[in-house]
Each structure stands twice: as structure tokens, then as C-alpha cells.
Scaffold this motif. Structure first.
Motif, PDB file in Angstrom:
ATOM      1  N   GLU A  58     -15.571  12.030  70.227  1.00  0.00           N
ATOM      2  CA  GLU A  58     -15.444  11.524  71.597  1.00  0.00           C
ATOM      3  C   GLU A  58     -14.600  12.467  72.441  1.00  0.00           C
ATOM      4  O   GLU A  58     -14.923  12.733  73.612  1.00  0.00           O
ATOM      5  CB  GLU A  58     -14.816  10.127  71.571  1.00  0.00           C
ATOM      6  CG  GLU A  58     -14.789   9.421  72.930  1.00  0.00           C
ATOM      7  CD  GLU A  58     -13.589   9.816  73.788  1.00  0.00           C
ATOM      8  OE1 GLU A  58     -13.700   9.786  75.035  1.00  0.00           O
ATOM      9  OE2 GLU A  58     -12.540  10.176  73.205  1.00  0.00           O
ATOM     10  N   GLU A  59     -13.527  12.993  71.865  1.00  0.00           N
ATOM     11  CA  GLU A  59     -12.673  13.931  72.597  1.00  0.00           C
ATOM     12  C   GLU A  59     -13.414  15.233  72.891  1.00  0.00           C
ATOM     13  O   GLU A  59     -13.271  15.799  73.985  1.00  0.00           O
ATOM     14  CB  GLU A  59     -11.409  14.221  71.792  1.00  0.00           C
ATOM     15  CG  GLU A  59     -10.418  13.068  71.768  1.00  0.00           C
ATOM     16  CD  GLU A  59      -9.248  13.334  70.845  1.00  0.00           C
ATOM     17  OE1 GLU A  59      -8.126  12.912  71.180  1.00  0.00           O
ATOM     18  OE2 GLU A  59      -9.463  13.960  69.773  1.00  0.00           O
ATOM     19  N   LYS A  60     -14.195  15.698  71.934  1.00  0.00           N
ATOM     20  CA  LYS A  60     -14.964  16.927  72.139  1.00  0.00           C
ATOM     21  C   LYS A  60     -15.970  16.755  73.275  1.00  0.00           C
ATOM     22  O   LYS A  60     -16.119  17.637  74.132  1.00  0.00           O
ATOM     23  CB  LYS A  60     -15.692  17.316  70.850  1.00  0.00           C
ATOM     24  CG  LYS A  60     -14.765  17.746  69.723  1.00  0.00           C
ATOM     25  CD  LYS A  60     -15.556  18.029  68.450  1.00  0.00           C
ATOM     26  CE  LYS A  60     -14.638  18.408  67.303  1.00  0.00           C
ATOM     27  NZ  LYS A  60     -15.389  18.650  66.043  1.00  0.00           N
TER      28      LYS A  60
ATOM     29  N   ARG B 218     -15.805  14.566  75.695  1.00  0.00           N
ATOM     30  CA  ARG B 218     -15.089  14.384  76.966  1.00  0.00           C
ATOM     31  C   ARG B 218     -14.630  15.735  77.504  1.00  0.00           C
ATOM     32  O   ARG B 218     -14.723  16.007  78.703  1.00  0.00           O
ATOM     33  CB  ARG B 218     -13.898  13.442  76.751  1.00  0.00           C
ATOM     34  CG  ARG B 218     -13.157  13.074  78.032  1.00  0.00           C
ATOM     35  CD  ARG B 218     -12.502  11.705  77.900  1.00  0.00           C
ATOM     36  NE  ARG B 218     -11.659  11.618  76.717  1.00  0.00           N
ATOM     37  CZ  ARG B 218     -10.346  11.886  76.718  1.00  0.00           C
ATOM     38  NH1 ARG B 218      -9.747  12.265  77.837  1.00  0.00           N
ATOM     39  NH2 ARG B 218      -9.640  11.767  75.619  1.00  0.00           N
ATOM     40  N   TRP B 219     -14.130  16.580  76.607  1.00  0.00           N
ATOM     41  CA  TRP B 219     -13.730  17.927  77.021  1.00  0.00           C
ATOM     42  C   TRP B 219     -14.928  18.694  77.591  1.00  0.00           C
ATOM     43  O   TRP B 219     -14.826  19.339  78.636  1.00  0.00           O
ATOM     44  CB  TRP B 219     -13.150  18.686  75.824  1.00  0.00           C
ATOM     45  CG  TRP B 219     -12.991  20.154  76.081  1.00  0.00           C
ATOM     46  CD1 TRP B 219     -11.968  20.776  76.738  1.00  0.00           C
ATOM     47  CD2 TRP B 219     -13.917  21.185  75.720  1.00  0.00           C
ATOM     48  NE1 TRP B 219     -12.194  22.131  76.805  1.00  0.00           N
ATOM     49  CE2 TRP B 219     -13.382  22.405  76.186  1.00  0.00           C
ATOM     50  CE3 TRP B 219     -15.132  21.192  75.048  1.00  0.00           C
ATOM     51  CZ2 TRP B 219     -14.031  23.624  75.995  1.00  0.00           C
ATOM     52  CZ3 TRP B 219     -15.784  22.401  74.858  1.00  0.00           C
ATOM     53  CH2 TRP B 219     -15.232  23.603  75.332  1.00  0.00           C
TER      54      TRP B 219
ATOM     55  N   VAL C 167      -7.697  16.860  78.264  1.00  0.00           N
ATOM     56  CA  VAL C 167      -8.090  16.014  77.133  1.00  0.00           C
ATOM     57  C   VAL C 167      -7.014  15.961  76.051  1.00  0.00           C
ATOM     58  O   VAL C 167      -6.726  14.893  75.494  1.00  0.00           O
ATOM     59  CB  VAL C 167      -9.417  16.509  76.521  1.00  0.00           C
ATOM     60  CG1 VAL C 167      -9.755  15.732  75.249  1.00  0.00           C
ATOM     61  CG2 VAL C 167     -10.540  16.367  77.539  1.00  0.00           C
ATOM     62  N   PHE C 168      -6.393  17.099  75.762  1.00  0.00           N
ATOM     63  CA  PHE C 168      -5.482  17.168  74.620  1.00  0.00           C
ATOM     64  C   PHE C 168      -4.001  17.169  75.006  1.00  0.00           C
ATOM     65  O   PHE C 168      -3.132  17.223  74.134  1.00  0.00           O
ATOM     66  CB  PHE C 168      -5.810  18.399  73.773  1.00  0.00           C
ATOM     67  CG  PHE C 168      -7.214  18.381  73.244  1.00  0.00           C
ATOM     68  CD1 PHE C 168      -7.578  17.525  72.214  1.00  0.00           C
ATOM     69  CD2 PHE C 168      -8.194  19.188  73.809  1.00  0.00           C
ATOM     70  CE1 PHE C 168      -8.875  17.492  71.737  1.00  0.00           C
ATOM     71  CE2 PHE C 168      -9.497  19.166  73.343  1.00  0.00           C
ATOM     72  CZ  PHE C 168      -9.842  18.309  72.307  1.00  0.00           C
TER      73      PHE C 168
ATOM     74  N   ALA D 179      -9.788  17.064  66.628  1.00  0.00           N
ATOM     75  CA  ALA D 179     -10.363  16.310  67.742  1.00  0.00           C
ATOM     76  C   ALA D 179     -11.471  15.409  67.239  1.00  0.00           C
ATOM     77  O   ALA D 179     -12.229  15.781  66.335  1.00  0.00           O
ATOM     78  CB  ALA D 179     -10.903  17.264  68.802  1.00  0.00           C
TER      79      ALA D 179
END
Length: 213
Positions: free
Chosen positions: A78-80, A82-83, A37-38, A75
Motif C-alpha cells: 500500500e505504501e509503495k 501510494r508513493w 509517504v515515509f 514498505a
């Protein structure tokens, strides 16, 4: 050994690392999901794993927040999410192949037959936790299983009228959660520890009636 359980004694089991040996699997899944993700470079691998290990046992978003903070990253929601989704998917695939510690089912069955009130908790989302317990055929041992917020569940035991409560967990986070909730703690990191639990409970039962912990 003559254990005699009673309804006012609660024994709470953590799942990952306590009933099933998942520490290495969880660390690998955490790292892979984070890098996916990151897009962090390999040079940060050790810092990511150090954060994961230090916060093991906490809710996954607490762990993620710690790792992001150490790396100086932010983050989006949405990123959290997705992770978390990737992390769950990786764990589900890996955990299907991992077996319980050999003495787990025998120990749980013995304690249930003796009348102890058994609970299970985990920092993973509750729907995932319940599904995992069902896959491992463990739900039959517990009167309740909760995922997400372990400290809140442990704290709730005081309102349920238990004379004694014991939390069996595998991390320093678990130990602190038990101390904050005012319940006893027994550390489990191997099958040998699972087998030693019965002796600990036998001594625990000797606490005089009328005296709470």
C-alpha cells in the motif's frame, strides 16, 4: 548527409532526459513523494537523491527498492502504491511545463521520413507514458511505445529480425540495458547530442549487410 533508412534498422528512444530535459524535475518529485509517504528527516535527503540518480532510467519500483534498502527501511504494498501515485501526480504537473529539446521533432521527423523504424520506451507506467507522448504530440513519430520494462523491450528486438538496433538514452542504466540486449547505445544529455545522433546513425548504417550486432 544522405541517410537511407530501412525496415531492418530500429532506433529506440528513451524519453525522460533524452527527448525532454527532466532530470531535475524527476529528482525533486521522487524526493517529495518519498518524504511524503515515509516521513524521512531532512538529514536523509542526500542519500535519497543519490539513490534516485544512480538508478535513473530503471523502473520506478526498482528505484524505490534501492532507496529503501540504502536507508534500511521496508514498505508495504500500500505504501509503495501510494508513493507511486504521488510521484506520478507531481511529475504530471511539472512535466506539463517542460519543453522538448529543440531539435527533437525535426530529428524524429527526418528519421521517420528516411524509413527508420522508430520506437519509444520509458521506465514509467505505460498508461502514463502514452499519455505524456500524446500531450507532447510525439506519438505520430513512433510505430510503438512501451512503458515499464525497458530491458525486456530492447531484448525483444532480436526476435523481430532487425539487422541493427540502436538505443538512445541518457543514463548508465540505459547503457547497461542496451549492452545486455546486444544493441548499440548512443548517450543523449543535451540538444547538442540530439543533433549529433544523425552523424552516428550514418556511420552505423555502414555496417555490412549480413552482419548483426
Amino acid at each position: 548527409m544522405t541517410l537511407m533508412g530501412e525496415e531492418r534498422i530500429a532506433i529506440v528512444f528513451d524519453y525522460d532526459g533524452t527527448l525532454i530535459d527532466t532530470m531535475k524535475i524527476k529528482a525533486a518529485s521522487y524526493l517529495n513523494a518519498f518524504e511524503s509517504v515515509f516521513s524521512t528527516p531532512c538529514s536523509l535527503k542526500d542519500k535519497i537523491l543519490e539513490s534516485q540518480k544512480r538508478t535513473a532510467g530503471a523502473h520506478r519500483f526498482i528505484q524505490l527498492s534501492d532507496t529503501l534498502g540504502i536507508l534500511g527501511l521496508t514498505a508495504t504494498d500500500e505504501e509503495k502504491e501510494r508513493w507511486s501515485t504521488i510521484y506520478s501526480s507531481l511529475n504530471e504537473k511539472a512535466l506539463a511545463k517542460v519543453q522538448l529539446f529543440p531539435s527533437v521533432e525535426k530529428t524524429l521527423d527526418y528519421l521517420k521520413q528516411k524509413g527508420f523504424q522508430l520506437f519509444a520506451v520509458s521506465g514509467i507506467p505505460e498508461h502514463e507514458f502514452l499519455a505524456e507522448l500524446s500531450r507532447k504530440r510525439l506519438m505520430r513519430f513512433f510505430i510503438e511505445a512501451k512503458g515499464g520494462d525497458k530491458p525486456a523491450f530492447l531484448a525483444s528486438l532480436k526476435q523481430r529480425g532487425f539487422r541493427i538496433a540502436l538505443f538512445a538514452g541518457d543514463t548508465s542504466y540505459d547503457q547497461k540495458a542496451a549492452a545486455d540486449a546486444g544493441v548499440l547505445f548512443f548517450r543523449v544529455n543535451s540538444d547538442k547530442d540530439i543533433r549529433s545522433l544523425l552523424s552516428y546513425i550514418e556511420n552505423m548504417e555502414k555496417i555490412p549487410h549480413g552482419k548483426s550486432l
